[in-house]
Design an enzyme around this catalytic site. Structure first.
Site, short mmCIF file in Angstrom:
data_model
loop_
_atom_site.label_atom_id
_atom_site.label_comp_id
_atom_site.label_asym_id
_atom_site.label_seq_id
_atom_site.Cartn_x
_atom_site.Cartn_y
_atom_site.Cartn_z
CB CYS A 1 34.71 34.90 55.23
SG CYS A 1 35.32 33.56 54.53
NE ARG B 1 35.49 41.23 53.78
CZ ARG B 1 36.31 42.35 53.70
NH1 ARG B 1 36.14 43.60 53.68
NH2 ARG B 1 37.46 41.83 53.78
CD1 TRP C 1 33.17 33.63 47.56
CD2 TRP C 1 35.15 32.75 48.11
NE1 TRP C 1 33.79 33.62 46.36
CE2 TRP C 1 35.09 32.99 46.47
CE3 TRP C 1 36.22 32.12 48.69
CZ2 TRP C 1 36.01 32.25 45.83
CZ3 TRP C 1 37.44 31.81 47.59
CH2 TRP C 1 37.02 31.81 46.22
CG ASN D 1 38.61 36.26 55.77
OD1 ASN D 1 38.44 35.50 54.68
ND2 ASN D 1 38.48 37.58 55.49
N GLY D 2 39.94 33.05 55.73
CA GLY D 2 41.35 32.74 55.18
C GLY D 2 41.57 31.45 55.02
CD GLU E 1 36.94 46.76 34.36
OE1 GLU E 1 37.79 45.77 34.20
OE2 GLU E 1 35.95 46.98 34.96
CE LYS F 1 33.21 45.03 36.43
NZ LYS F 1 34.51 45.44 36.37
CD GLU G 1 33.86 40.87 37.75
OE1 GLU G 1 34.50 40.67 38.75
OE2 GLU G 1 33.44 41.92 37.25
CG HIS H 1 47.13 37.65 14.39
ND1 HIS H 1 47.89 37.43 13.19
CD2 HIS H 1 47.41 39.18 14.72
CE1 HIS H 1 48.51 38.68 12.81
NE2 HIS H 1 48.09 39.64 13.59
CE LYS I 1 34.31 45.78 45.66
NZ LYS I 1 34.03 46.15 44.17
O1 M6R Z 1 40.39 44.98 45.40
P1 M6R Z 1 41.20 44.63 44.37
O2 M6R Z 1 41.22 46.03 43.32
O3 M6R Z 1 42.66 44.26 44.67
O4 M6R Z 1 40.51 43.62 43.64
C1 M6R Z 1 41.33 42.99 42.27
C2 M6R Z 1 40.09 42.03 41.69
O5 M6R Z 1 39.89 41.04 42.58
C3 M6R Z 1 38.80 42.65 41.15
O6 M6R Z 1 39.10 43.96 40.53
C4 M6R Z 1 38.09 41.87 40.70
O7 M6R Z 1 38.33 41.55 39.23
C5 M6R Z 1 36.36 42.34 40.57
N1 M6R Z 1 35.46 41.54 40.61
C6 M6R Z 1 36.30 43.25 39.16
O8 M6R Z 1 34.91 43.68 38.96
#
Ligand code: M6R
Length: 612
Positions: free
Chosen positions: A2, A27, A76, A102-103, A485, A489, A492, A508, A607
């Site tokens: 948040c 966030r 969030w 937040n938390g 990766e 991407k 996501e 496999h 984020k």
């Molecule tokens: O801030 P961080 O690098 O610790 O975050 C880790 C993951 O939450 C972050 O990389 C997440 O997978 C992203 N959404 C990737 O695009």
């Protein structure tokens, strides 16, 4: 997760809060709200949806809201679905005290039962509302908001970054943190408080970071910080290191696209002043305090989540190959739950863009408690992880606002490359080879620039494939993490199901999925295992899968096998993920745009993931 912002001072807090929330929206973006104290009354506006909905609501009510004290929140959801009722702020029984949080309050069920028995009326399903009723209860005893918040927090288990205001003390904001970031922005006759420097940088560059277990009482002209156990503490004032323009879109349609295009510069910044040419000698001042430990390490354990974990895998490849040191890469979220074996000569590296990821924080604590020296590879200066490590190297990628991490990934690998060269040199890698590797590293920004020139072609490919349901990404060696990766991407931001695999693993299991509807992205540079990957491509082709190859500029053989080829310059395989991930970022981006998805704020994500 948040976003939190508060203002107290001579100005009208409403536009400051709304603007702050817009900057913090990356966030968390499922609902937003503000609480103001005006004429000794608590005024709350909150709404499910984006901050824009809240802005429309506040501006549309026509009352010309004014207040010199206010707090704002972008959510969030953890407990309770994202609707108007569950949006923050929450208030007590008499609508005198308001809170944003937040938390997660872990013992909220127990606290709730007790508070209900004491006669409190709880309106929502959130853990946060429980906390404000607990503060109300403590206020009856203490008759002082600062003390009441402290006393309430002594009863709480879990994580929090909170702001609390009360009509009874309309000249102050109380802030407290444990596990969720908070900073005080110090202005002239005004103060701000936020979960992120982005919300205050427009007003001040002077900040004080709160640590876990600290509580602050903030007025327009002063702030007092204490531990939760009532011990006063003097905090150091620090300077924000980035500019406002770095957190704006700068003419790009989305933050993600801007950040993809910033990579030549962000990689340059990660390397700047740290790689002395032409000798290729690495200088990392941040590692000085632990250099002896690092040099004598018998094993390195890398801990991270998501994209940062993928960077860790790329780091393992180069550290093992070049520095000849065993490396384990752990999901930070799993690390502490498997009672990991840590030996006296182990060194841990935690990688985090935000520096706030709760799982990575927990892994860091676990490694430290078991006696490991912990090094941070972090982007956000002054973040919790950066301050919790024994030593570290900032990646200097600049603020990353798009929820999908792009430039942080390539800069994380750039910094891991520096650590690798530093160690490799110490452990006997030939000087000439270090020189060649260093020269290649220095050429990466130009190579990335060149790949960005492929954007139109990649946009065209996105148009061709935008309707598919699944994607497979295959690579080997250092490009296995690239494949992971690329797949992350895509899923996501475009919500297409995608999997990354080592190319040879396809036979496999995943090969069962291949038919004419399955696009397969091969990352296939001309390296030592090039021929092997070609065989895997043949296997896909034999089953009529559609092949998109990320291949070198001088590779003509590939045209016979692939349906589409994206050209990338050659580079040492150790650094391959930096160059080869760029077209995959662009592909994900253009696919998401073509499918009409919200690129910068994909559904259900946030984020920085500050809950476990
Ligand atoms: O801030 P961080 O690098 O610790 O975050 C880790 C993951 O939450 C972050 O990389 C997440 O997978 C992203 N959404 C990737 O695009």
């Amino acid at each position: 997760m948040c976003g939190i912002v508060g203002y107290i001072g001579p100005k009208n807090s409403v536009p400051i809060l709304l603007e702050g929330l817009q900057r913090l929206e990356y966030r968390g973006y499922d609902s937003a709200g503000i609480a103001l104290i005006a004429d000794h009354k608590l005024v709350v506006h909150k709404k499910a949806g984006k901050v824009a909905e809240l802005v429309r609501m506040v501006n549309g009510n026509g009352h010309g809201l004014t207040a010199h004290l206010g707090i704002g929140h972008t959510r969030w959801a953890t407990h309770g679905e994202p609707n108007d009722l569950n949006a923050h702020p929450h208030w007590d029984c008499h609508k005198e005290i308001a809170i944003i949080h937040n938390g997660i309050i872990e013992n909220y069920v127990t606290l709730r039962t007790k508070l209900v028995l004491d006669g409190h009326i709880i309106r929502t399903k959130t853990d946060t509302e429980i906390l404000v009723h607990l503060i109300e209860e403590m206020y009856k005893r203490a008759n002082d908001l600062f003390t009441a918040v402290r006393l309430a927090l002594l009863e709480v288990e879990g994580a929090y970054g909170i702001l609390v205001v009360s009509t009874k003390e309309p000249d102050r904001i109380i802030a407290a943190r444990k596990g969720s970031p908070l900073l005080i922005g110090i202005g002239e006759r005004e103060n701000l408080v936020a979960s992120d420097a982005a919300a205050v940088v427009d007003h001040t560059r002077q900040v004080v970071y709160l640590e876990d277990g600290e509580v602050a009482c903030i007025t327009a002209n002063s702030y007092v910080t204490k531990t939760i156990h009532d011990k006063e503490i003097i905090k150091e004032v620090e300077e924000i290191t980035f500019d406002l323009q770095q957190i704006e879109k700068g003419g790009f349609e989305h933050f993600m696209l801007k950040e993809i295009h910033e990579q030549p510069e962000s990689i340059r910044n990660s390397l700047r002043g740290r790689l002395l040419m032409p000798e290729g000698v690495v200088k990392l001042g941040g590692l000085e305090p632990v250099l002896d430990k690092l040099y004598s390490a018998e094993r390195i354990i890398i801990m991270a989540c998501g994209t940062s974990w993928h960077a860790g895998l790329a780091g393992k490849f180069m550290l093992e190959q070049l520095a000849r040191i065993p490396v384990e890469v752990d999901y930070a979220s799993e690390f502490r739950y498997r009672n990991p074996v840590i030996k006296p000569n182990d060194v841990a590296i935690v990688i985090s863009q935000s520096g706030e990821t709760a799982d990575t924080q927990a892994a860091l604590r676990e490694a430290k408690s078991k006696g490991a020296v912990v090094i941070g590879v972090v982007n956000v200066v002054g973040s919790t992880i950066a301050r919790g490590t024994d030593a570290g190297v900032y990646i200097h990628a600049g603020p990353e606002i798009g929820v999908a991490s792009t430039k942080a990934f390539t800069s994380q690998i750039a910094v891991l490359s520096l650590i690798t060269l530093l160690l490799a040199r110490h452990r006997g890698l030939a000087e000439e080879q270090c020189r060649l590797l260093a020269a290649d590293l220095m050429s990466l920004p130009d190579k990335v620039e060149k790949v960005l020139g492929e954007s139109d072609h990649i946009k065209y490919l996105a148009g061709e494939f935008k309707h598919v349901q699944n994607f497979l990404y295959l690579g080997r060696g250092s490009n296995f993490p690239t494949a992971l990766e690329g797949a992350l991407k895509l899923k996501e931001i475009s919500y297409i199901h995608a999997e990354g695999y080592p190319a040879a693993e396809m036979k496999h299991g995943p090969i069962a999925l291949i038919d004419e509807n399955m696009p397969v992205v091969f990352i296939v540079p001309k390296d030592a295992i090039y021929e092997k990957v070609l065989s895997n491509m043949q296997e896909v082709r034999a089953r009529r899968g559609k092949i998109i190859a990320v291949a070198n500029e001088d590779d003509h053989e590939i045209d016979q096998l692939a349906d589409h080829v994206i050209r990338v310059p050659r580079t040492y395989s150790y650094f391959g993920p930096i160059v080869n991930s760029i077209p995959l970022q662009l592909l994900a981006y253009y696919m998401a745009v073509a499918r009409g998805c919200n690129v910068d704020q994909p559904r259900n994500l946030a984020k920085s993931v500050t809950v476990e």
